[in-house]
Design a protein around this motif. Structure first.
Motif, PDB file in Angstrom:
ATOM      1  N   GLY A   1       4.954  -9.001 -17.707  1.00  0.00           N
ATOM      2  CA  GLY A   1       3.568  -9.088 -17.487  1.00  0.00           C
ATOM      3  C   GLY A   1       2.913  -7.916 -16.995  1.00  0.00           C
ATOM      4  N   ASN A   2       1.454  -7.858 -17.125  1.00  0.00           N
ATOM      5  CA  ASN A   2       0.663  -6.667 -16.955  1.00  0.00           C
ATOM      6  C   ASN A   2       0.601  -6.709 -15.290  1.00  0.00           C
ATOM      7  OD1 ASN A   2      -0.961  -4.429 -16.761  1.00  0.00           O
ATOM      8  ND2 ASN A   2      -2.147  -4.956 -18.191  1.00  0.00           N
ATOM      9  N   TRP A   3       0.922  -5.568 -14.566  1.00  0.00           N
ATOM     10  CA  TRP A   3       0.700  -5.425 -13.105  1.00  0.00           C
ATOM     11  C   TRP A   3      -0.279  -4.469 -12.718  1.00  0.00           C
ATOM     12  CZ3 TRP A   3       2.949  -8.285  -9.575  1.00  0.00           C
ATOM     13  CH2 TRP A   3       4.389  -9.123 -10.050  1.00  0.00           C
ATOM     14  N   ARG A   4      -1.135  -3.997 -13.640  1.00  0.00           N
ATOM     15  CA  ARG A   4      -2.140  -3.119 -13.608  1.00  0.00           C
ATOM     16  C   ARG A   4      -3.033  -3.221 -12.282  1.00  0.00           C
ATOM     17  NH1 ARG A   4      -6.878  -0.804 -16.680  1.00  0.00           N
ATOM     18  NH2 ARG A   4      -6.973   1.225 -15.905  1.00  0.00           N
ATOM     19  N   CYS A   5      -3.628  -4.596 -12.335  1.00  0.00           N
ATOM     20  CA  CYS A   5      -4.373  -4.983 -11.326  1.00  0.00           C
ATOM     21  C   CYS A   5      -3.997  -5.115  -9.865  1.00  0.00           C
ATOM     22  CB  CYS A   5      -5.068  -6.426 -11.540  1.00  0.00           C
ATOM     23  SG  CYS A   5      -5.801  -6.858 -13.141  1.00  0.00           S
ATOM     24  N   PHE A   6      -2.811  -5.486  -9.758  1.00  0.00           N
ATOM     25  CA  PHE A   6      -1.958  -5.193  -8.574  1.00  0.00           C
ATOM     26  C   PHE A   6      -1.901  -3.817  -8.168  1.00  0.00           C
ATOM     27  CE2 PHE A   6       2.172  -4.541  -6.607  1.00  0.00           C
ATOM     28  CZ  PHE A   6       1.969  -4.832  -5.398  1.00  0.00           C
ATOM     29  N   LEU A   7      -1.244  -2.923  -9.172  1.00  0.00           N
ATOM     30  CA  LEU A   7      -1.084  -1.478  -8.912  1.00  0.00           C
ATOM     31  C   LEU A   7      -2.309  -0.895  -8.391  1.00  0.00           C
ATOM     32  CD1 LEU A   7       1.558  -0.966 -11.515  1.00  0.00           C
ATOM     33  CD2 LEU A   7       1.939  -1.160  -9.161  1.00  0.00           C
ATOM     34  N   LEU A   8      -3.541  -1.094  -9.159  1.00  0.00           N
ATOM     35  CA  LEU A   8      -4.536  -0.610  -8.752  1.00  0.00           C
ATOM     36  C   LEU A   8      -4.932  -0.707  -7.296  1.00  0.00           C
ATOM     37  CD1 LEU A   8      -6.835  -0.729 -11.724  1.00  0.00           C
ATOM     38  CD2 LEU A   8      -6.304   1.274 -10.974  1.00  0.00           C
ATOM     39  N   ALA A   9      -5.048  -2.123  -6.879  1.00  0.00           N
ATOM     40  CA  ALA A   9      -5.323  -2.500  -5.392  1.00  0.00           C
ATOM     41  C   ALA A   9      -4.254  -2.150  -4.701  1.00  0.00           C
ATOM     42  CB  ALA A   9      -5.189  -4.111  -5.538  1.00  0.00           C
ATOM     43  N   ARG A  10      -3.166  -1.832  -5.018  1.00  0.00           N
ATOM     44  CA  ARG A  10      -1.987  -1.281  -4.035  1.00  0.00           C
ATOM     45  C   ARG A  10      -2.201   0.032  -3.863  1.00  0.00           C
ATOM     46  NH1 ARG A  10       4.065  -1.050  -5.810  1.00  0.00           N
ATOM     47  NH2 ARG A  10       3.159   0.653  -7.039  1.00  0.00           N
ATOM     48  N   ALA A  11      -2.716   0.831  -4.772  1.00  0.00           N
ATOM     49  CA  ALA A  11      -2.995   2.490  -4.861  1.00  0.00           C
ATOM     50  C   ALA A  11      -4.168   2.263  -3.706  1.00  0.00           C
ATOM     51  CB  ALA A  11      -3.153   2.909  -5.889  1.00  0.00           C
ATOM     52  N   ILE A  12      -5.245   1.798  -3.906  1.00  0.00           N
ATOM     53  CA  ILE A  12      -6.376   1.695  -3.009  1.00  0.00           C
ATOM     54  C   ILE A  12      -6.016   1.610  -1.581  1.00  0.00           C
ATOM     55  CG2 ILE A  12      -8.639   0.596  -2.717  1.00  0.00           C
ATOM     56  CD1 ILE A  12      -9.091   0.380  -5.504  1.00  0.00           C
ATOM     57  N   CYS A  13      -5.300   0.424  -1.351  1.00  0.00           N
ATOM     58  CA  CYS A  13      -4.824  -0.149  -0.079  1.00  0.00           C
ATOM     59  C   CYS A  13      -4.087   1.254   0.545  1.00  0.00           C
ATOM     60  CB  CYS A  13      -3.907  -1.164   0.011  1.00  0.00           C
ATOM     61  SG  CYS A  13      -4.889  -2.819  -0.539  1.00  0.00           S
ATOM     62  N   THR A  14      -3.148   1.757  -0.125  1.00  0.00           N
ATOM     63  CA  THR A  14      -2.222   3.001   0.152  1.00  0.00           C
ATOM     64  C   THR A  14      -3.182   4.358   0.725  1.00  0.00           C
ATOM     65  OG1 THR A  14      -0.562   2.177  -0.913  1.00  0.00           O
ATOM     66  CG2 THR A  14      -0.321   4.556  -0.114  1.00  0.00           C
ATOM     67  N   LEU A  15      -4.124   4.480  -0.330  1.00  0.00           N
ATOM     68  CA  LEU A  15      -4.929   5.698  -0.183  1.00  0.00           C
ATOM     69  C   LEU A  15      -6.045   5.607   0.871  1.00  0.00           C
ATOM     70  CD1 LEU A  15      -4.723   6.956  -3.764  1.00  0.00           C
ATOM     71  CD2 LEU A  15      -3.436   8.027  -1.870  1.00  0.00           C
ATOM     72  N   ALA A  16      -6.534   4.551   1.209  1.00  0.00           N
ATOM     73  CA  ALA A  16      -7.619   4.410   1.794  1.00  0.00           C
ATOM     74  C   ALA A  16      -7.830   5.006   3.290  1.00  0.00           C
ATOM     75  CB  ALA A  16      -8.385   2.883   1.907  1.00  0.00           C
ATOM     76  N   PRO A  17      -6.527   4.666   3.908  1.00  0.00           N
ATOM     77  CA  PRO A  17      -6.605   5.117   5.193  1.00  0.00           C
ATOM     78  C   PRO A  17      -6.332   6.553   5.310  1.00  0.00           C
ATOM     79  CG  PRO A  17      -4.830   3.597   4.840  1.00  0.00           C
ATOM     80  CD  PRO A  17      -5.574   3.680   3.728  1.00  0.00           C
ATOM     81  N   ARG A  18      -6.180   7.322   4.389  1.00  0.00           N
ATOM     82  CA  ARG A  18      -5.935   8.797   4.209  1.00  0.00           C
ATOM     83  C   ARG A  18      -7.249   9.497   4.006  1.00  0.00           C
ATOM     84  NH1 ARG A  18      -1.530  10.216   5.479  1.00  0.00           N
ATOM     85  NH2 ARG A  18       0.353   9.578   4.944  1.00  0.00           N
ATOM     86  N   GLU A  19      -8.224   8.613   3.226  1.00  0.00           N
ATOM     87  CA  GLU A  19      -9.527   9.461   3.211  1.00  0.00           C
ATOM     88  C   GLU A  19     -10.381   9.436   4.293  1.00  0.00           C
ATOM     89  OE1 GLU A  19     -13.080   8.471  -0.218  1.00  0.00           O
ATOM     90  OE2 GLU A  19     -12.359   6.720   0.982  1.00  0.00           O
ATOM     91  N   VAL A  20     -11.139  10.608   4.720  1.00  0.00           N
ATOM     92  CA  VAL A  20     -12.053  10.790   5.672  1.00  0.00           C
ATOM     93  C   VAL A  20     -13.298  11.083   5.419  1.00  0.00           C
ATOM     94  CG1 VAL A  20     -12.254  12.564   7.776  1.00  0.00           C
ATOM     95  CG2 VAL A  20     -10.015  12.083   6.781  1.00  0.00           C
ATOM     96  N   VAL A  21     -14.179  10.354   6.162  1.00  0.00           N
ATOM     97  CA  VAL A  21     -15.584  10.308   5.696  1.00  0.00           C
ATOM     98  C   VAL A  21     -16.335  10.922   6.740  1.00  0.00           C
ATOM     99  CG1 VAL A  21     -17.566   9.061   5.339  1.00  0.00           C
ATOM    100  CG2 VAL A  21     -15.503   8.206   4.612  1.00  0.00           C
ATOM    101  N   TYR A  22     -16.890  12.067   6.196  1.00  0.00           N
ATOM    102  CA  TYR A  22     -17.797  13.244   7.166  1.00  0.00           C
ATOM    103  C   TYR A  22     -19.033  12.796   6.841  1.00  0.00           C
ATOM    104  CZ  TYR A  22     -13.411  15.907   7.843  1.00  0.00           C
ATOM    105  OH  TYR A  22     -12.203  15.941   8.008  1.00  0.00           O
ATOM    106  N   GLU A  23     -19.905  12.601   7.822  1.00  0.00           N
ATOM    107  CA  GLU A  23     -21.275  12.552   7.801  1.00  0.00           C
ATOM    108  C   GLU A  23     -22.164  13.788   7.782  1.00  0.00           C
ATOM    109  OE1 GLU A  23     -23.376   9.365   9.502  1.00  0.00           O
ATOM    110  OE2 GLU A  23     -21.871   8.292   9.529  1.00  0.00           O
ATOM    111  N   VAL A  24     -22.797  14.178   6.800  1.00  0.00           N
ATOM    112  CA  VAL A  24     -23.539  15.680   6.785  1.00  0.00           C
ATOM    113  C   VAL A  24     -25.164  15.063   6.712  1.00  0.00           C
ATOM    114  CG1 VAL A  24     -23.769  17.552   5.428  1.00  0.00           C
ATOM    115  CG2 VAL A  24     -21.615  16.502   5.472  1.00  0.00           C
TER     116      VAL A  24
END
Length: 105
Positions: A1-24
């Motif tokens: 099967g094609n796991w692309r949807c899950f893999l995209l969602a998993r990547a977003i879940c993994t990377l989101a905590p590492r993203e820092v948002v600065y307000e300017v």
């Protein structure tokens, strides 16, 4: 099967905590911890409406925010209690199935 949807969602879940948002001033600047400027570009993975959204916000979007899914996907996935990209990326059964697939290869 094609796991692309899950893999995209998993990547977003993994990377989101590492993203820092600065307000300017009135605008936000997104910054990945591992980079000196800018933000993680997942432009082709999301529908146009959400392309510039920080990953932390993307987690709580419906699965149809992923460009690969049609709008009807929301109703179909809600039947198995997947309502957001976070739910899709953290689904333990998908992690197990993907791990088994990796072992097989």
């Amino acid at each position: 099967g094609n796991w692309r949807c899950f893999l995209l969602a998993r990547a977003i879940c993994t990377l989101a905590p590492r993203e820092v948002v600065y307000e300017v001033g009135a605008e936000e600047q997104h910054q990945d911890v591992g980079r000196s400027h800018g933000h993680i570009n997942i432009r082709n993975a999301l529908i146009k409406k959400y392309e510039a959204a920080p990953l932390k916000h993307v987690l709580d979007l419906p699965v149809s925010a992923l460009a690969i899914f049609p709008p009807q996907a929301d109703a179909a996935l809600q039947q198995i209690r997947i309502k957001t990209i976070r739910h899709l990326g953290n689904r333990k059964y998908f992690h197990w199935a993907n791990a088994l697939l990796q072992l097989e290869q």
